[in-house]
Design an enzyme around this catalytic site. Structure first.
Site, PDB file in Angstrom:
ATOM      1  N   ASP A 117      34.421  39.391  59.645  1.00 50.12           N
ATOM      2  CA  ASP A 117      32.950  39.221  59.877  1.00 50.12           C
ATOM      3  C   ASP A 117      32.553  38.584  58.620  1.00 50.12           C
ATOM      4  O   ASP A 117      32.327  39.096  57.497  1.00 50.12           O
ATOM      5  CB  ASP A 117      32.330  40.578  59.978  1.00 50.12           C
ATOM      6  N   ARG A 162      17.357  46.270  49.426  1.00 54.80           N
ATOM      7  CA  ARG A 162      18.275  44.952  49.325  1.00 54.80           C
ATOM      8  C   ARG A 162      17.579  43.905  48.832  1.00 54.80           C
ATOM      9  O   ARG A 162      16.783  43.402  49.464  1.00 54.80           O
ATOM     10  CB  ARG A 162      18.901  44.907  50.558  1.00 54.80           C
ATOM     11  N   PHE A 204      28.746  47.004  59.614  1.00 54.00           N
ATOM     12  CA  PHE A 204      27.430  46.815  60.289  1.00 54.00           C
ATOM     13  C   PHE A 204      27.628  47.317  61.700  1.00 54.00           C
ATOM     14  O   PHE A 204      28.576  47.448  62.307  1.00 54.00           O
ATOM     15  CB  PHE A 204      27.015  45.270  60.337  1.00 54.00           C
ATOM     16  N   TYR A 258      22.066  32.147  60.765  1.00 56.95           N
ATOM     17  CA  TYR A 258      20.718  32.108  60.351  1.00 56.95           C
ATOM     18  C   TYR A 258      20.296  32.913  59.102  1.00 56.95           C
ATOM     19  O   TYR A 258      19.207  32.809  58.612  1.00 56.95           O
ATOM     20  CB  TYR A 258      19.859  33.186  61.226  1.00 56.95           C
ATOM     21  N   LYS A 259      21.289  33.117  58.430  1.00 66.20           N
ATOM     22  CA  LYS A 259      21.208  33.419  56.757  1.00 66.20           C
ATOM     23  C   LYS A 259      21.648  32.530  55.960  1.00 66.20           C
ATOM     24  O   LYS A 259      20.490  31.838  55.581  1.00 66.20           O
ATOM     25  CB  LYS A 259      22.356  34.880  56.651  1.00 66.20           C
TER      26      LYS A 259
END
Length: 434
Positions: free
Chosen positions: A232, A406, A155, A257-258
């Site tokens: 991560d 995605r 990322f 928040y995922k």
């Protein structure tokens, strides 16, 4: 709420012959209905705002839907705790929230014993703290250890932080080149680490492809090279079983928040194995990480344990929402959640093979579910325009270069019928772009 016993149902797919038809929508509709009817977590979908609408949400791996009870929790906090207790709330509860909620995440999601996980800053800030601390500790122990290892396709935040810290500390970056449809494997990591490696930063689930790394093996390879590993967990926490203590992980950071549904910008968590508490010095020395927070002393002395990794005042309001999803995860169990996640992505691949492959859409994720997290990426030259069409019709995936659509499938809030409806819309949008 669903019982743990009810979550032990094993997923099974219909015989392959039932998936073959000149009109693929008919058997897939029947299959979606059968899978939803057999889903032991199906009732939990109703716990989320918006699940009753026709909108198809394929972006739960970027921002999860809010639980319905969260609105009540936030309202009660404003009126009773904040409004009623005012500043007394700090002494009564709020000062310990980073540790209390951190331990819940550790226990329910990370495979971490108590006292090793906190809620604190953003993912970026926590990655900076732990990465810089690990580099400093390893370089102090051995001045030859000046290399940070990271994958070229990690990322952007991870890569940017590595470059910035390397420049700040006079370190070197060692890049691992990877296939964008996969991620870092054992052979690639072995080739990258050595006597100069200080710290390795790795993604458990690749943000682009969904590749699921073998964390135990990669951690062992890092340790064999004399380095520390920082994982991560942003795209795995709450979707894929994690066992940090058993794997021997040194450090980990992940967002909330995922799959933890903490809300936009909710604070991240940090894990530091207990054996490193006394040796790591985090670089953002704030009052909340001091040994005596209210002494207001003339110099900084770090607190013992995980408190030393705090910096500023805890974001109390931003920590509230994730507790409701932790309730659901603890009730369902992460094993059952993973089983449904695999079933969802396997179904998505079967549908894609049936209705999207004939349109030139290809898979840009691992096909083996043992190497895949909770999302899949589909590739086609028109996917950027396809994504715009889908958003306009209330089908919400996200786009990732190069040419990737995605599909993020949150096990607690996504149904199989929703997957089929959404992929049917993808097929329509691809046809419209031809």
């Amino acid at each position: 709420m669903i019982s743990r016993a009810g979550c032990r149902t094993r997923w099974s797919s219909p015989p392959r012959s039932s998936r073959v038809s000149t009109d693929p929508s008919i058997p897939f509709r029947a299959e979606a209905h059968a899978l939803d009817a057999a889903d032991p977590l199906a009732a939990l979908r109703d716990a989320f705002v918006g699940a009753e609408t026709s909108l198809v949400y394929f972006d739960g791996n970027s921002l999860g839907r809010p639980p319905r009870v969260t609105a009540e929790r936030l309202g009660d906090f404003v009126t009773a705790e904040w409004g009623g207790r005012l500043i007394r709330g700090w002494d009564e509860a709020w000062m310990e929230l980073p540790f209390r909620i951190g331990d819940r995440i550790g226990r329910s999601v990370l495979g971490a014993a108590a006292g090793q996980t906190i809620i604190a800053d953003s993912t970026t800030v926590l990655l900076y703290k732990l990465l810089r601390a690990a580099l400093a500790e390893r370089s102090a122990a051995d001045p030859e250890r000046v290399e940070i290892v990271v994958a070229r396709d990690d990322f952007p935040t991870d890569r940017y932080l590595v470059e910035g810290i390397a420049a700040e500390r006079g370190a070197r970056v060692v890049w691992i080149e990877v296939d964008t449809a996969r991620g870092v494997d054992a052979d690639r990591l072995r080739a990258a680490v050595g006597p100069h490696t200080a710290v390795v930063l790795l993604s458990h689930v690749s943000y682009r492809s969904g590749y699921l790394a073998d964390a135990a093996t990669l951690t062992r390879i890092t340790h064999d090279a004399g380095a520390l590993v920082l994982w991560d967990l942003c795209h795995s926490a709450g979707s894929v079983p994690v066992d940090l203590d058993a794997w021997g992980v040194d450090l980990a950071v992940g967002c909330t928040y995922k799959y933890l549904n903490g809300g936009p910008g909710s604070p991240a968590f940090a894990y530091v194995a207990e054996r490193h508490h006394a040796t790591l010095t985090q670089p953002i020395q704030g009052w909340m990480g001091a040994a005596d927070v209210f002494a207001m002393g003339p110099e900084y002395r770090p607190a013992a344990g995980m408190r030393r990794f705090l910096s500023g005042t805890p974001p109390v309001l931003a920590m509230l929402a994730m507790q409701d999803t932790l309730d659901l995860i603890e009730d369902a169990g992460i094993t059952a959640i993973r089983e449904k996640s695999v079933a969802l992505t396997e179904f998505a691949l079967r549908v894609s093979d049936g209705i999207l492959s004939p349109l030139g859409v290809t898979l840009a994720s691992p096909r083996d579910s043992g190497e895949r997290g909770g999302h899949v990426t589909l590739s086609h030259p028109a996917m950027r325009s396809v994504t715009a069409r889908l958003w306009a019709s209330d089908v919400i995936p996200d786009y990732r270069d190069p040419d990737g659509l995605r599909i993020g499938l949150a096990p607690l809030s996504t149904s199989f019928a929703e997957v089929l409806t959404g992929l049917g819309a993808v097929a329509d949008a691809v046809r419209a772009e031809h």
